[in-house]
Each structure stands twice: as C-alpha cells, then as structure tokens.
Design a protein around this motif. Structure first.
Motif, PDB file in Angstrom:
ATOM      1  N   GLY A   1     -16.367 -30.948  33.056  1.00  0.00           N
ATOM      2  CA  GLY A   1     -17.229 -31.503  32.015  1.00  0.00           C
ATOM      3  C   GLY A   1     -17.085 -30.793  30.687  1.00  0.00           C
ATOM      4  N   LEU A   2     -15.852 -30.336  30.375  1.00  0.00           N
ATOM      5  CA  LEU A   2     -15.620 -29.560  29.159  1.00  0.00           C
ATOM      6  C   LEU A   2     -15.098 -30.431  28.027  1.00  0.00           C
ATOM      7  CD1 LEU A   2     -13.931 -26.311  30.565  1.00  0.00           C
ATOM      8  CD2 LEU A   2     -16.330 -26.653  29.912  1.00  0.00           C
ATOM      9  N   ILE A   3     -15.812 -30.367  26.917  1.00  0.00           N
ATOM     10  CA  ILE A   3     -15.446 -31.088  25.698  1.00  0.00           C
ATOM     11  C   ILE A   3     -15.353 -30.087  24.557  1.00  0.00           C
ATOM     12  CG2 ILE A   3     -16.195 -32.816  24.002  1.00  0.00           C
ATOM     13  CD1 ILE A   3     -15.382 -34.112  26.561  1.00  0.00           C
ATOM     14  N   LEU A   4     -14.370 -30.281  23.673  1.00  0.00           N
ATOM     15  CA  LEU A   4     -14.261 -29.462  22.470  1.00  0.00           C
ATOM     16  C   LEU A   4     -14.685 -30.320  21.284  1.00  0.00           C
ATOM     17  CD1 LEU A   4     -13.232 -26.518  22.098  1.00  0.00           C
ATOM     18  CD2 LEU A   4     -11.100 -27.506  21.248  1.00  0.00           C
ATOM     19  N   ARG A   5     -15.715 -29.864  20.557  1.00  0.00           N
ATOM     20  CA  ARG A   5     -16.235 -30.627  19.417  1.00  0.00           C
ATOM     21  C   ARG A   5     -15.918 -29.896  18.118  1.00  0.00           C
ATOM     22  NH1 ARG A   5     -21.575 -30.921  16.824  1.00  0.00           N
ATOM     23  NH2 ARG A   5     -22.394 -29.486  18.416  1.00  0.00           N
ATOM     24  N   ALA A   6     -15.298 -30.610  17.180  1.00  0.00           N
ATOM     25  CA  ALA A   6     -14.919 -30.027  15.896  1.00  0.00           C
ATOM     26  C   ALA A   6     -16.103 -29.982  14.945  1.00  0.00           C
ATOM     27  CB  ALA A   6     -13.778 -30.824  15.273  1.00  0.00           C
ATOM     28  N   LEU A   7     -16.262 -28.840  14.281  1.00  0.00           N
ATOM     29  CA  LEU A   7     -17.327 -28.645  13.298  1.00  0.00           C
ATOM     30  C   LEU A   7     -16.700 -28.156  11.997  1.00  0.00           C
ATOM     31  CD1 LEU A   7     -19.739 -26.724  15.675  1.00  0.00           C
ATOM     32  CD2 LEU A   7     -20.255 -28.936  14.673  1.00  0.00           C
ATOM     33  N   ALA A   8     -16.750 -28.951  10.962  1.00  0.00           N
ATOM     34  CA  ALA A   8     -16.210 -28.535   9.675  1.00  0.00           C
ATOM     35  C   ALA A   8     -16.998 -27.327   9.167  1.00  0.00           C
ATOM     36  CB  ALA A   8     -16.280 -29.674   8.673  1.00  0.00           C
ATOM     37  N   THR A   9     -16.305 -26.222   8.953  1.00  0.00           N
ATOM     38  CA  THR A   9     -16.948 -24.988   8.482  1.00  0.00           C
ATOM     39  C   THR A   9     -16.124 -24.382   7.348  1.00  0.00           C
ATOM     40  OG1 THR A   9     -15.857 -23.882  10.353  1.00  0.00           O
ATOM     41  CG2 THR A   9     -18.211 -24.387  10.582  1.00  0.00           C
ATOM     42  N   PRO A  10     -16.027 -25.058   6.207  1.00  0.00           N
ATOM     43  CA  PRO A  10     -15.244 -24.530   5.088  1.00  0.00           C
ATOM     44  C   PRO A  10     -15.828 -23.216   4.583  1.00  0.00           C
ATOM     45  CG  PRO A  10     -16.642 -26.338   4.368  1.00  0.00           C
ATOM     46  CD  PRO A  10     -16.729 -26.304   5.869  1.00  0.00           C
ATOM     47  N   GLY A  11     -14.962 -22.417   3.985  1.00  0.00           N
ATOM     48  CA  GLY A  11     -15.391 -21.128   3.439  1.00  0.00           C
ATOM     49  C   GLY A  11     -14.250 -20.135   3.440  1.00  0.00           C
ATOM     50  N   HIS A  12     -13.709 -19.864   4.612  1.00  0.00           N
ATOM     51  CA  HIS A  12     -12.533 -18.998   4.681  1.00  0.00           C
ATOM     52  C   HIS A  12     -11.342 -19.719   4.058  1.00  0.00           C
ATOM     53  CE1 HIS A  12     -10.032 -15.788   6.047  1.00  0.00           C
ATOM     54  NE2 HIS A  12      -9.409 -16.490   6.983  1.00  0.00           N
ATOM     55  N   THR A  13     -11.239 -20.993   4.335  1.00  0.00           N
ATOM     56  CA  THR A  13     -10.328 -21.929   3.655  1.00  0.00           C
ATOM     57  C   THR A  13     -11.109 -23.221   3.438  1.00  0.00           C
ATOM     58  OG1 THR A  13      -9.457 -22.948   5.675  1.00  0.00           O
ATOM     59  CG2 THR A  13      -8.332 -20.961   4.877  1.00  0.00           C
ATOM     60  N   PRO A  14     -10.642 -24.088   2.552  1.00  0.00           N
ATOM     61  CA  PRO A  14     -11.371 -25.343   2.330  1.00  0.00           C
ATOM     62  C   PRO A  14     -11.409 -26.245   3.554  1.00  0.00           C
ATOM     63  CG  PRO A  14      -9.897 -24.885   0.487  1.00  0.00           C
ATOM     64  CD  PRO A  14      -9.553 -23.906   1.567  1.00  0.00           C
TER      65      PRO A  14
ATOM     66  N   HIS B   1     -11.287 -25.236   6.821  1.00  0.00           N
ATOM     67  CA  HIS B   1     -11.594 -24.486   8.044  1.00  0.00           C
ATOM     68  C   HIS B   1     -12.472 -25.298   8.994  1.00  0.00           C
ATOM     69  CE1 HIS B   1     -13.193 -21.479  10.777  1.00  0.00           C
ATOM     70  NE2 HIS B   1     -12.193 -20.702  10.410  1.00  0.00           N
ATOM     71  N   THR B   2     -12.132 -25.232  10.265  1.00  0.00           N
ATOM     72  CA  THR B   2     -12.859 -25.968  11.300  1.00  0.00           C
ATOM     73  C   THR B   2     -13.150 -25.057  12.484  1.00  0.00           C
ATOM     74  OG1 THR B   2     -11.782 -28.044  10.677  1.00  0.00           O
ATOM     75  CG2 THR B   2     -12.756 -27.948  12.879  1.00  0.00           C
ATOM     76  N   SER B   3     -14.398 -25.051  12.938  1.00  0.00           N
ATOM     77  CA  SER B   3     -14.762 -24.354  14.166  1.00  0.00           C
ATOM     78  C   SER B   3     -14.797 -25.365  15.309  1.00  0.00           C
ATOM     79  CB  SER B   3     -16.134 -23.686  14.015  1.00  0.00           C
ATOM     80  OG  SER B   3     -16.110 -22.721  12.971  1.00  0.00           O
ATOM     81  N   TYR B   4     -14.770 -24.860  16.533  1.00  0.00           N
ATOM     82  CA  TYR B   4     -14.754 -25.747  17.704  1.00  0.00           C
ATOM     83  C   TYR B   4     -15.789 -25.272  18.716  1.00  0.00           C
ATOM     84  CZ  TYR B   4     -10.225 -27.165  15.793  1.00  0.00           C
ATOM     85  OH  TYR B   4      -9.214 -27.611  14.974  1.00  0.00           O
ATOM     86  N   ALA B   5     -16.767 -26.137  18.989  1.00  0.00           N
ATOM     87  CA  ALA B   5     -17.773 -25.823  19.996  1.00  0.00           C
ATOM     88  C   ALA B   5     -17.273 -26.285  21.360  1.00  0.00           C
ATOM     89  CB  ALA B   5     -19.091 -26.502  19.663  1.00  0.00           C
ATOM     90  N   LEU B   6     -17.296 -25.399  22.327  1.00  0.00           N
ATOM     91  CA  LEU B   6     -16.941 -25.747  23.700  1.00  0.00           C
ATOM     92  C   LEU B   6     -18.220 -26.167  24.421  1.00  0.00           C
ATOM     93  CD1 LEU B   6     -14.651 -25.797  25.854  1.00  0.00           C
ATOM     94  CD2 LEU B   6     -15.397 -23.491  26.505  1.00  0.00           C
TER      95      LEU B   6
END
Length: 454
Positions: free
Chosen positions: A103-116, A118-123
C-alpha cells in the motif's frame, strides 16, 4: 510493511535513500556510484521500480539517470527542471505506486526554495504519510541554502523555503519522518544537521523556518550564507545534460619518472595519505588531500577544473575509495596513479620533502620573529575569533594567492588540522618554509594566544 534504507555519502555530507515494500522500491537522490544502491536493493530482494530526484543537484553528479537505465525504473524528475534527457516530469500532487502489496504511494509536493523546481516526496502507507524525502528543503534543524541557482533569485527562494517548510508542516502528520538529502556536512545546507533523525513534529518545535516569521527567517538565512565551492558551477550543467556512466577501474600506473614529468607539466599530483605521514616525507611538489577527510569537496573546490590529476595512495583500497569519492563530483578518471611508499614515487637520487607539525601551544611558546601566522578558515569562521596579527586567506583561495603570503616561516592553521595540512602542502610545493598547526582552534585561547572577535 515498508522499509527505508539510508545510504550515507559521508564525504559529501549527503544521504540517499532506498524505500519500498516486499517486492519493489524507490531510490531517492542516488549518488553517481550506483552499485551501492543496487546492492542495497539486492539485499532486500526488491526491484527498483522508481528513481526520483528532488532537484537538479548542485553539489554532486547524480547516478539517477544511469540507475534508471540499468534497472528499467521510471525516472521521476521535477517538471520545472530543464534537462536534456527523457524522464517522467513530476508535478505537484502526482502520485506513483511504489508497492501495491504494501500500500505504498509516493506523493509529490512542490517545495521550491533550494531551487525553483524543488520537489519533496511523501511516502504514504495506506493513505497515511510515514516519511517525507525533503532533499534540500526542510532539513534537520535547518534548510537548504537558496543562493546556488541565480543571485537575483536568492531572496525570493529564501522566502519560498519558509513557505515550503510551512507547507510540509501543515500537510503532514507530526510523526512523519523527515529524510533530507543535505545537511550532514554538505555546503548545500545553510547549517549543520542537529542530530541524526527528526520528524515533522520535532521540526515544528525547533526549526527556525517554522518558528520565526518570514522576514526574520529570511534576514538571518541570508546573513548566514557561506562560501560556495567553485566546482558547484559544473554540477548543475552535468546533471541537466545527463551524466555518463562511471568507470571505477584502476587507473594507469605511474612510475617515478612519469610522476616527475606530470609535476613538471604543471599537473596536480595528489598524495592521499594521512597528514602525519605526508608531513614526514613526500614527493616534492605534491599536494596532500587526505583520503579520510573531505577529499571530494576540497580537491574539487581547489583544483583548476579539468586539470589532470595523478593520485598517490598507500594501498589499492585507498586508491579505489578515492576514485569513488571523486566521480561523485565529476573528476571521472585520474590521469595516472601509484601505490606504496613515497620513496618509490621519487626518482633515484631525489630527496623527499618534509615539514614540521605543531600545536597552538607550540606557537604560543615560539619566537614570533620572522613568523607568519596564516589562517585558512572561511571568513564566517574567522568572524567568531582569530589570532591577532594573523594573515587570512581561505583554503579555497590559497592556491591562487600563495604569492600574497608574507615572507618568513609560515605557521598555517584551520579549525582542526585537515585544511591546514592541505595549505601546508601547497605552500611547501611553492618552496615556502612551513609549519602545519595540527590542532583544534579551541586550543588557541587555552594556549594563551590573543583571540579577538571582528
């Protein structure tokens, strides 16, 4: 059930991750030497189905493209990143199934700052976030620096870092593990990680991006930015173009005649042995970058980009480890190498060079007549205290400014000894009478030396 394995890239102060379930897994921000990621997956008995990048990296060459090619994995890169190769462009909110059984999903979260882009990923496990891979966004006790892309964007990106940190803190449960790529010594971080493990809840209580208003946070962040390693200029373009596979096979063997010829041609000959051994005896003109120190960071920072480098190591193992470190920063193939003892690296009849080592107590008890004290720390370090009368040339600028060091015996120091050893080798190669202060700067005041603040 899920697992998350941390792959330490200690020499660069970074981490990569392998996360998944019983059958498949995702690799996050993999280093260029991808064999260790493949080994980690084999140990778990899983197939790498996805490779993801949080951003186009500025401090190392990624192994993501090659890892995806070898494993057949989907290669996820933020859509806003300008790259020259085929990839799966990732947009905010995109979801990727990592392991259906778990039941594992990776969800992309736009988190600009370090680069324009930049994307984080919630597991997420069955719809609940259990970890978030934050790359250069929210780190342990700090954030990624915002000044590596374009000077005109720095303040805007600093403000974006504040907003991105608050987005993560708002949208994710307090017990979500925060797993950054930077912050463990990397110059991509605006500060050193405070501890080894953290959660969203812990960061909400202590991270200045989450405890300060945006104006105060941005002002403090911008005021604390440190020097940028020169080689960073080459990392972004290499990652955007698509790095080539690495070749970690042993380099051509150099004998004493070839080592001398390369030195005469102005090439760099780098002795990887520890600083004590180097000081006791080394080939005239060679430089000392300890294999056990931050080899990749400081060699890549100091060497003129593209200059051929010959490596001298005490063993084949030390040489192989150094090659692995260097490919991570784009120094792909040594021109040549030799292993063994320094007596074998010098031509018959040629003497080895040496210089003295000392402590701050030795400096305090030594006559100051004709002595130059050279501080090779960064300006940010010197601002907290320095030895009165000392000359300041940061280590990363010294090879271009050796001529600025005043005449006399040079006692060179840093904060702990490693950079002083590099500097001593540069000065020794230039024919200067040098003493390497191999001591903690904390000892300077205890030794009775006058230490003032700027």
């Amino acid at each position: 059930m899920f697992f998350i394995d941390t792959i330490e890239v200690a020499g660069l102060g970074n981490r990569s991750y392998l996360a998944g379930g019983e059958r498949t897994a995702v690799a996050v921000d993999p280093p260029r030497d991808i064999d260790q990621v493949i080994t980690a997956a084999a140990r778990r008995g899983v197939r790498i189905s996805h490779v993801v990048e949080t951003h186009v990296h500025n401090d190392y060459v990624t192994g993501g493209l090659e890892l995806a090619r070898l494993t057949g994995a989907a290669y996820l890169v933020p859509a806003g990143a300008r790259v020259s190769y085929e990839r799966v462009p990732v947009h905010d909110g995109d979801r990727s199934e990592i392991d259906a059984t778990a039941g594992l999903i990776l969800r992309a979260l736009a988190t600009p700052g370090h680069t324009p882009h930049h994307t984080s990923y919630a597991l997420e496990e069955n719809g609940t976030a259990v970890a978030v891979f934050t790359g250069g966004s929210l780190l342990i006790g700090t954030v990624g620096r915002p000044d590596l892309v374009e000077p005109r964007l720095t303040e805007h990106l600093a403000q974006a870092q504040h907003a991105s940190a608050h987005r993560l803190a708002t949208e994710l449960p307090d017990d979500t593990a925060v797993l950054p790529t930077h912050g463990f010594g990397s110059f991509c971080s605006s500060g050193q990680a405070e501890g080894e493990y953290t959660t969203i809840g812990k960061e909400k209580a202590s991270n200045e991006a989450l405890t300060r208003d945006v104006d105060t946070f941005v002002a403090d962040l911008l005021a604390g930015l440190d020097d940028i390693p020169a080689y960073y200029t080459h990392m972004g373009p290499a990652n955007a173009a698509g790095p080539a596979p690495v070749d970690l096979s042993p380099p051509a063997v150099a004998n004493a005649e070839e080592i001398a010829a390369r030195l005469a041609a102005g090439e760099w000959v780098v002795d990887l042995r520890n600083r004590v051994a180097f000081a006791e005896g080394h080939v005239v003109g060679s430089f000392n970058f300890e294999a056990e120190g931050q080899l990749a960071t400081y060699l890549a920072w100091l060497i003129p980009w593209g200059k051929p480098v010959t490596l001298l190591a005490e063993s084949a193992g030390q040489l192989a480890a150094a090659q692995r470190e260097l490919v991570r920063v784009g120094i792909d193939r040594p021109a040549a190498a030799a292993t063994g003892e320094p007596a074998r690296w010098a031509r018959e009849g040629e003497d080895l060079a040496s210089f003295s080592r000392a402590t701050f107590a030795d400096l305090a008890g030594h006559s100051k007549d004709g002595v130059v004290v050279l501080d090779v720390r960064r300006a940010s370090e010197r601002s907290a205290g320095f030895i009165e009368g000392s000359v300041h040339i940061p280590i990363h600028a010294l090879h271009r400014r050796v001529h600025e060091v005043p005449e006399g015996q040079v006692w060179v120091h840093c904060a702990g000894g490693m950079r002083a050893a590099i500097a001593a080798s540069l000065l020794d190669a230039a024919g200067r009478d040098v003493v390497a202060v191999d001591d903690s700067f904390d000892s300077a005041e205890r030794a009775g030396l006058t230490v003032d603040t700027l």
